[in-house]
Design a protein around this motif. Structure first.
Motif, PDB file in Angstrom:
ATOM      1  N   ALA A 198       0.986 -20.769 -39.331  1.00 42.52           N
ATOM      2  CA  ALA A 198      -0.016 -20.111 -40.154  1.00 42.52           C
ATOM      3  C   ALA A 198       0.421 -20.146 -42.200  1.00 42.52           C
ATOM      4  CB  ALA A 198       0.158 -18.969 -39.961  1.00 42.52           C
ATOM      5  N   TYR A 199      -0.909 -20.399 -42.843  1.00 43.11           N
ATOM      6  CA  TYR A 199      -0.735 -20.327 -43.876  1.00 43.11           C
ATOM      7  C   TYR A 199      -1.356 -19.368 -44.443  1.00 43.11           C
ATOM      8  CZ  TYR A 199       1.651 -24.943 -43.131  1.00 43.11           C
ATOM      9  OH  TYR A 199       2.411 -26.199 -42.412  1.00 43.11           O
ATOM     10  N   GLN A 200      -0.895 -18.646 -45.515  1.00 43.26           N
ATOM     11  CA  GLN A 200      -1.922 -17.695 -46.360  1.00 43.26           C
ATOM     12  C   GLN A 200      -1.185 -17.777 -47.841  1.00 43.26           C
ATOM     13  OE1 GLN A 200      -2.433 -13.078 -44.377  1.00 43.26           O
ATOM     14  NE2 GLN A 200      -0.669 -14.080 -42.873  1.00 43.26           N
ATOM     15  N   VAL A 201      -1.838 -17.392 -48.673  1.00 50.93           N
ATOM     16  CA  VAL A 201      -1.606 -17.616 -50.182  1.00 50.93           C
ATOM     17  C   VAL A 201      -2.358 -16.428 -50.648  1.00 50.93           C
ATOM     18  CG1 VAL A 201      -2.404 -18.280 -52.139  1.00 50.93           C
ATOM     19  CG2 VAL A 201      -2.797 -19.642 -50.869  1.00 50.93           C
ATOM     20  N   PHE A 202      -1.113 -15.149 -51.295  1.00 50.26           N
ATOM     21  CA  PHE A 202      -1.874 -14.254 -52.091  1.00 50.26           C
ATOM     22  C   PHE A 202      -1.506 -14.478 -54.048  1.00 50.26           C
ATOM     23  CE2 PHE A 202       0.173 -13.735 -47.470  1.00 50.26           C
ATOM     24  CZ  PHE A 202      -0.182 -13.183 -47.342  1.00 50.26           C
ATOM     25  N   GLU A 203      -2.329 -13.166 -53.960  1.00 48.45           N
ATOM     26  CA  GLU A 203      -2.247 -13.334 -55.600  1.00 48.45           C
ATOM     27  C   GLU A 203      -0.873 -11.925 -55.830  1.00 48.45           C
ATOM     28  OE1 GLU A 203      -4.156 -11.049 -58.902  1.00 48.45           O
ATOM     29  OE2 GLU A 203      -5.701 -11.410 -57.313  1.00 48.45           O
ATOM     30  N   PRO A 204       0.034 -12.186 -56.563  1.00 46.14           N
ATOM     31  CA  PRO A 204       1.267 -11.719 -56.264  1.00 46.14           C
ATOM     32  C   PRO A 204       0.953 -10.588 -58.024  1.00 46.14           C
ATOM     33  CG  PRO A 204       1.386 -13.001 -57.672  1.00 46.14           C
ATOM     34  CD  PRO A 204       0.380 -13.830 -57.157  1.00 46.14           C
ATOM     35  N   GLN A 205       1.943  -8.860 -57.416  1.00 45.55           N
ATOM     36  CA  GLN A 205       1.356  -7.844 -58.275  1.00 45.55           C
ATOM     37  C   GLN A 205       3.181  -7.872 -58.853  1.00 45.55           C
ATOM     38  OE1 GLN A 205      -1.141  -5.344 -56.993  1.00 45.55           O
ATOM     39  NE2 GLN A 205      -2.529  -6.589 -56.129  1.00 45.55           N
ATOM     40  N   THR A 206       3.322  -7.359 -59.912  1.00 46.02           N
ATOM     41  CA  THR A 206       4.397  -7.105 -60.830  1.00 46.02           C
ATOM     42  C   THR A 206       4.708  -5.195 -59.671  1.00 46.02           C
ATOM     43  OG1 THR A 206       3.886  -7.423 -63.110  1.00 46.02           O
ATOM     44  CG2 THR A 206       5.635  -5.808 -62.646  1.00 46.02           C
ATOM     45  N   GLY A 207       6.778  -5.903 -59.737  1.00 49.16           N
ATOM     46  CA  GLY A 207       6.784  -4.695 -58.861  1.00 49.16           C
ATOM     47  C   GLY A 207       6.542  -5.193 -56.784  1.00 49.16           C
ATOM     48  N   ASP A 208       5.971  -5.884 -56.580  1.00 47.34           N
ATOM     49  CA  ASP A 208       5.675  -6.584 -54.803  1.00 47.34           C
ATOM     50  C   ASP A 208       6.609  -7.073 -54.433  1.00 47.34           C
ATOM     51  OD1 ASP A 208       3.204  -6.655 -54.535  1.00 47.34           O
ATOM     52  OD2 ASP A 208       2.817  -8.619 -55.128  1.00 47.34           O
ATOM     53  N   ARG A 209       7.605  -6.060 -53.603  1.00 49.07           N
ATOM     54  CA  ARG A 209       9.015  -6.961 -53.122  1.00 49.07           C
ATOM     55  C   ARG A 209       8.944  -7.273 -51.336  1.00 49.07           C
ATOM     56  NH1 ARG A 209      14.145  -3.491 -53.729  1.00 49.07           N
ATOM     57  NH2 ARG A 209      14.540  -4.450 -54.830  1.00 49.07           N
ATOM     58  N   TRP A 210       8.623  -8.880 -51.366  1.00 47.92           N
ATOM     59  CA  TRP A 210       8.841  -9.303 -50.765  1.00 47.92           C
ATOM     60  C   TRP A 210      10.198  -9.496 -49.510  1.00 47.92           C
ATOM     61  CZ3 TRP A 210       4.599 -11.767 -48.272  1.00 47.92           C
ATOM     62  CH2 TRP A 210       3.187 -11.908 -48.988  1.00 47.92           C
ATOM     63  N   LEU A 211       9.862  -8.794 -47.942  1.00 53.31           N
ATOM     64  CA  LEU A 211      11.249  -9.252 -47.163  1.00 53.31           C
ATOM     65  C   LEU A 211      11.368 -10.350 -46.048  1.00 53.31           C
ATOM     66  CD1 LEU A 211      14.184  -8.339 -45.462  1.00 53.31           C
ATOM     67  CD2 LEU A 211      12.373  -6.967 -44.187  1.00 53.31           C
ATOM     68  N   LEU A 212      11.987 -10.876 -45.826  1.00 56.95           N
ATOM     69  CA  LEU A 212      12.101 -12.309 -44.716  1.00 56.95           C
ATOM     70  C   LEU A 212      12.835 -11.938 -43.937  1.00 56.95           C
ATOM     71  CD1 LEU A 212       9.586 -13.572 -46.918  1.00 56.95           C
ATOM     72  CD2 LEU A 212      10.316 -15.834 -46.080  1.00 56.95           C
ATOM     73  N   CYS A 213      13.191 -12.127 -42.740  1.00 60.72           N
ATOM     74  CA  CYS A 213      13.836 -11.736 -41.471  1.00 60.72           C
ATOM     75  C   CYS A 213      14.062 -13.108 -40.503  1.00 60.72           C
ATOM     76  CB  CYS A 213      14.309 -10.391 -41.835  1.00 60.72           C
ATOM     77  SG  CYS A 213      13.326  -8.947 -40.746  1.00 60.72           S
ATOM     78  N   SER A 214      14.792 -12.935 -39.797  1.00 60.19           N
ATOM     79  CA  SER A 214      15.235 -13.076 -38.649  1.00 60.19           C
ATOM     80  C   SER A 214      14.859 -12.144 -38.205  1.00 60.19           C
ATOM     81  CB  SER A 214      16.804 -13.230 -38.611  1.00 60.19           C
ATOM     82  OG  SER A 214      17.248 -12.811 -38.476  1.00 60.19           O
ATOM     83  N   ASP A 215      14.830 -11.900 -35.721  1.00 57.76           N
ATOM     84  CA  ASP A 215      14.595 -10.698 -35.326  1.00 57.76           C
ATOM     85  C   ASP A 215      15.783  -9.965 -35.606  1.00 57.76           C
ATOM     86  OD1 ASP A 215      15.470 -12.898 -34.248  1.00 57.76           O
ATOM     87  OD2 ASP A 215      14.054 -12.760 -32.340  1.00 57.76           O
ATOM     88  N   GLY A 216      17.151 -10.238 -36.087  1.00 55.95           N
ATOM     89  CA  GLY A 216      18.428  -9.585 -35.446  1.00 55.95           C
ATOM     90  C   GLY A 216      17.970  -8.507 -35.995  1.00 55.95           C
ATOM     91  N   LEU A 217      17.124  -8.603 -37.259  1.00 59.17           N
ATOM     92  CA  LEU A 217      17.036  -7.425 -37.624  1.00 59.17           C
ATOM     93  C   LEU A 217      15.508  -6.591 -37.508  1.00 59.17           C
ATOM     94  CD1 LEU A 217      17.339  -5.463 -40.704  1.00 59.17           C
ATOM     95  CD2 LEU A 217      15.643  -6.587 -41.469  1.00 59.17           C
ATOM     96  N   SER A 218      14.434  -7.085 -37.338  1.00 64.28           N
ATOM     97  CA  SER A 218      13.364  -6.051 -36.811  1.00 64.28           C
ATOM     98  C   SER A 218      13.742  -5.369 -35.467  1.00 64.28           C
ATOM     99  CB  SER A 218      12.715  -7.156 -36.969  1.00 64.28           C
ATOM    100  OG  SER A 218      12.341  -8.868 -36.507  1.00 64.28           O
ATOM    101  N   ASN A 219      13.910  -6.665 -34.776  1.00 69.32           N
ATOM    102  CA  ASN A 219      14.129  -6.323 -33.572  1.00 69.32           C
ATOM    103  C   ASN A 219      14.351  -5.006 -32.870  1.00 69.32           C
ATOM    104  OD1 ASN A 219      12.901  -8.179 -32.252  1.00 69.32           O
ATOM    105  ND2 ASN A 219      14.588  -9.405 -31.071  1.00 69.32           N
ATOM    106  N   VAL A 220      15.857  -4.709 -34.140  1.00 74.55           N
ATOM    107  CA  VAL A 220      16.366  -3.474 -34.071  1.00 74.55           C
ATOM    108  C   VAL A 220      16.752  -2.475 -34.214  1.00 74.55           C
ATOM    109  CG1 VAL A 220      18.415  -4.671 -32.405  1.00 74.55           C
ATOM    110  CG2 VAL A 220      18.621  -4.004 -35.443  1.00 74.55           C
ATOM    111  N   VAL A 221      15.966  -2.383 -36.465  1.00 74.76           N
ATOM    112  CA  VAL A 221      15.880  -1.442 -37.163  1.00 74.76           C
ATOM    113  C   VAL A 221      14.874  -1.391 -37.073  1.00 74.76           C
ATOM    114  CG1 VAL A 221      16.085  -0.859 -39.541  1.00 74.76           C
ATOM    115  CG2 VAL A 221      17.942  -2.494 -38.432  1.00 74.76           C
TER     116      VAL A 221
END
Length: 247
Positions: free
Chosen positions: A173-196
């Motif tokens: 999947a490919y997506q394009v976004f218009e960034p805004q000041t203050g945006d915070r992106w999180l990328l993570c493996s499922d070792g985080l998202s599966n347990v937190v």
């Protein structure tokens, strides 16, 4: 004023696994997470191939080149995995997820590439949104209305991915976004998202101003929750800088 990306990453093998099959990149223009699968050595290799294929994109890129560059890098990663399997048939079945964000040199666009069950989240205006859709069996069940999202979180087959980079044809999947000041992106493996829980993730992202400290806190929460898998976290902040500093 212009927009820039400020990123930080933390990766940990967790409490159960003997090694870490995740690979990560956190740069000035590119952030990426890859979660390897298919056996310890092969998983390590697959995620490494994916990150090595995409890391050269970490440079100022024109807005209209964001997605084509990501597509080409994904194809390079897939070809590299295919070659690795050809060199050693014992590696058959190895693969990796890949979730990556590429920030434009203009600061006016940011593009996302995603395949597998690693995730990208966006915290904007205090609200956290999961931007990626998991390529998993349980997500298919959720989409079909067979189970709820809450049931998916504890489903015994939640780790079964429906597509990943394995040297074969794949449809990221490919997506394009218009960034805004203050945006915070999180990328993570499922070792985080599966347990937190998402609520806990949102609280950390909203509370820790420093991305390195925030990434470490999220990893610590995953370990506190049992750390059953490798954990990789990348935080990317969209910030304003003055023109003279940007130069």
């Amino acid at each position: 004023m212009t927009l820039k990306l400020r990123s930080a990453a933390v990766t940990d093998r967790g409490l159960i696994r003997s090694g870490n099959q995740d690979s990560v990149h956190a740069g000035d223009w590119l952030v990426a997470v890859a979660d390897g699968m298919g056996g310890m050595a092969a998983g390590d290799l697959a995620s490494k191939i994916a990150i090595e294929a995409i890391a050269p994109l970490d440079a100022a890129v024109a807005d209209d080149e964001l997605v084509p560059r990501l597509q080409a890098a994904v194809e390079t990663a897939s070809a590299g995995i295919r070659q690795a399997i050809a060199e050693d048939p014992a590696r058959e079945g190895m693969g990796t997820t890949l979730t990556a964000l590429l920030f434009a040199g203009s600061g006016a666009a940011i593009a996302l590439a995603h395949v597998g069950d690693s995730r990208a989240y966006l915290l904007r205006g205090g609200a956290l949104e999961q931007v990626t859709r998991d390529d998993t069996f349980v997500q298919m069940l959720v989409d079909e209305g067979v189970i709820t999202a809450e049931q998916a979180a504890s489903h015994p087959r939640r780790a079964v991915v429906t597509q990943a980079l394995q040297g074969e044809n794949v449809n990221p999947a490919y997506q394009v976004f218009e960034p805004q000041t203050g945006d915070r992106w999180l990328l993570c493996s499922d070792g985080l998202s599966n347990v937190v829980r998402a609520e806990s993730i949102a609280e950390v992202l909203a509370t820790y101003a420093d991305p390195q400290a925030g990434a470490q806190r999220l990893v610590d929460l995953a370990i506190r929750a049992g750390g059953p898998d490798n954990i990789t976290v990348v935080i990317g902040d969209i910030t304003e800088v003055t023109a003279d500093i940007a130069e």
